[in-house]
Design an enzyme around this catalytic site. Sequence first.
Site, PDB file in Angstrom:
ATOM      1  N   ILE A  81       3.719  -2.664   5.440  1.00  0.00           N
ATOM      2  CA  ILE A  81       4.296  -2.278   4.126  1.00  0.00           C
ATOM      3  C   ILE A  81       3.961  -3.154   3.037  1.00  0.00           C
ATOM      4  O   ILE A  81       4.011  -2.759   1.993  1.00  0.00           O
ATOM      5  CB  ILE A  81       5.764  -2.067   4.065  1.00  0.00           C
ATOM      6  CG1 ILE A  81       6.507  -3.581   4.239  1.00  0.00           C
ATOM      7  CG2 ILE A  81       6.495  -1.161   4.982  1.00  0.00           C
ATOM      8  CD1 ILE A  81       8.031  -3.568   4.011  1.00  0.00           C
ATOM      9  N   GLU A  82       2.764  -4.036   3.462  1.00  0.00           N
ATOM     10  CA  GLU A  82       2.070  -4.786   2.565  1.00  0.00           C
ATOM     11  C   GLU A  82       0.611  -4.234   2.356  1.00  0.00           C
ATOM     12  O   GLU A  82       0.416  -3.303   1.662  1.00  0.00           O
ATOM     13  CB  GLU A  82       2.175  -6.196   2.902  1.00  0.00           C
ATOM     14  CG  GLU A  82       3.637  -6.707   2.714  1.00  0.00           C
ATOM     15  CD  GLU A  82       3.914  -8.179   2.847  1.00  0.00           C
ATOM     16  OE1 GLU A  82       3.221  -8.948   2.132  1.00  0.00           O
ATOM     17  OE2 GLU A  82       4.731  -8.465   3.768  1.00  0.00           O
ATOM     18  N   MET A  83      -0.243  -4.993   3.332  1.00  0.00           N
ATOM     19  CA  MET A  83      -1.602  -4.513   3.115  1.00  0.00           C
ATOM     20  C   MET A  83      -2.052  -3.425   4.355  1.00  0.00           C
ATOM     21  O   MET A  83      -3.044  -2.813   4.288  1.00  0.00           O
ATOM     22  CB  MET A  83      -2.468  -5.545   3.430  1.00  0.00           C
ATOM     23  CG  MET A  83      -2.357  -6.434   1.946  1.00  0.00           C
ATOM     24  SD  MET A  83      -3.606  -8.030   2.141  1.00  0.00           S
ATOM     25  CE  MET A  83      -3.233  -8.832   0.717  1.00  0.00           C
ATOM     26  N   VAL A 124       0.640  -1.304   0.053  1.00  0.00           N
ATOM     27  CA  VAL A 124      -0.006  -0.240   0.070  1.00  0.00           C
ATOM     28  C   VAL A 124       0.761   1.304   0.222  1.00  0.00           C
ATOM     29  O   VAL A 124       1.926   1.256   0.491  1.00  0.00           O
ATOM     30  CB  VAL A 124      -0.793  -0.060   1.306  1.00  0.00           C
ATOM     31  CG1 VAL A 124      -1.863  -1.153   1.103  1.00  0.00           C
ATOM     32  CG2 VAL A 124      -0.169   0.024   2.454  1.00  0.00           C
TER      33      VAL A 124
END
Length: 344
Positions: A140-142, A98
């Site tokens: 740092i992903e979803m 994201v």
Amino acid sequence: MVMQVCRQSLRVVALVCLGLGMVRGAFAQGQSTAPFPVPLGLKPVPVPADNPMTPEKVALGKQLYFDPRLSVDDTISCASCHDPKKGWSNGERFATGVRGQVGGRNAPTIINAAYSELQFWDGRARLLEGQALGPIQNPIEMDHKLEDCVAKLNKISGYREQFRKVFGTDVTAENLAKAIAAFERTVLSGNAPYDRFKAGDTKALSEAAQRGMKVFFGKGHCSACHSGPNFSDFAFHNIGVGMDKPNPDLGRYEVTKKLGDRGAFKTPTLREIARTGPYMHDGSLATLEEVVEYYNKGGVPNPQLDEEIFPLNLTADEKADLVTFLKEGLSSPDYPDIAPPPLP
């Protein structure tokens, strides 16, 4: 030097035994197998006793896998970093989450991940159920708190109704993971030219691929780690990648805190390897030719370098044949190119 080699040998044996033991032991506790045939060359897919597979559960997990609403801002799905069109990886050196945030590791393929007890490059999660929720919460992903993600999905009537039908409850974090894992267990690749050749079809591999196969199982020493039906020993090895950097990624060491695991990463499958580049845990090698050359030179020296890594002295022809085997021999005509389903 002798003592170092002995210690390294014991570490390798222990890791392999641990990996195999965990697969047999953990799966064996009420283990079942997936209720569908597997491609030629593969073994039955192990299924945890507390998460039996049904068509309805797989269909639900498939929707969730492709749904960007699992992320905090509705922009990133599981398929964003593990895209069927890109070898169930993302075709980039690192995964992007994201707000355009970029991680520090290459996105491992989902293909045949069902056979691995420990998930992620460093093995920090157990089974696909343990892996599924990690990216959702990773900032740092979803970047989605689980309770918020669950609440969000419960507001979608199509999901709420399916969860009630499949699990007998509204959406929960546990069952969210179970549904995604059930779908991921269907992402398989086998029936490659190598499998057909081993089954007796002498024309399944070209002459160059057959020569490359001999290099793979012989002088190339590849099968020391890339073994078994999935071309992985499911263990963790330091092959030197990135260990010449000032602050290298320490891999498995960050999970176990054992010195022998410093710089060690899980052996990835080589099934569909032609589709899953760039390669290595840091995506630092763009082509299979570069990968073969890296191993041929003996990796990057460091105190924990695996004893199976040493200069191979392959000729130019041997290297070319080895790459041909990897590209041709391990690519299936039945590649699991699964299209995104309609979402509720």
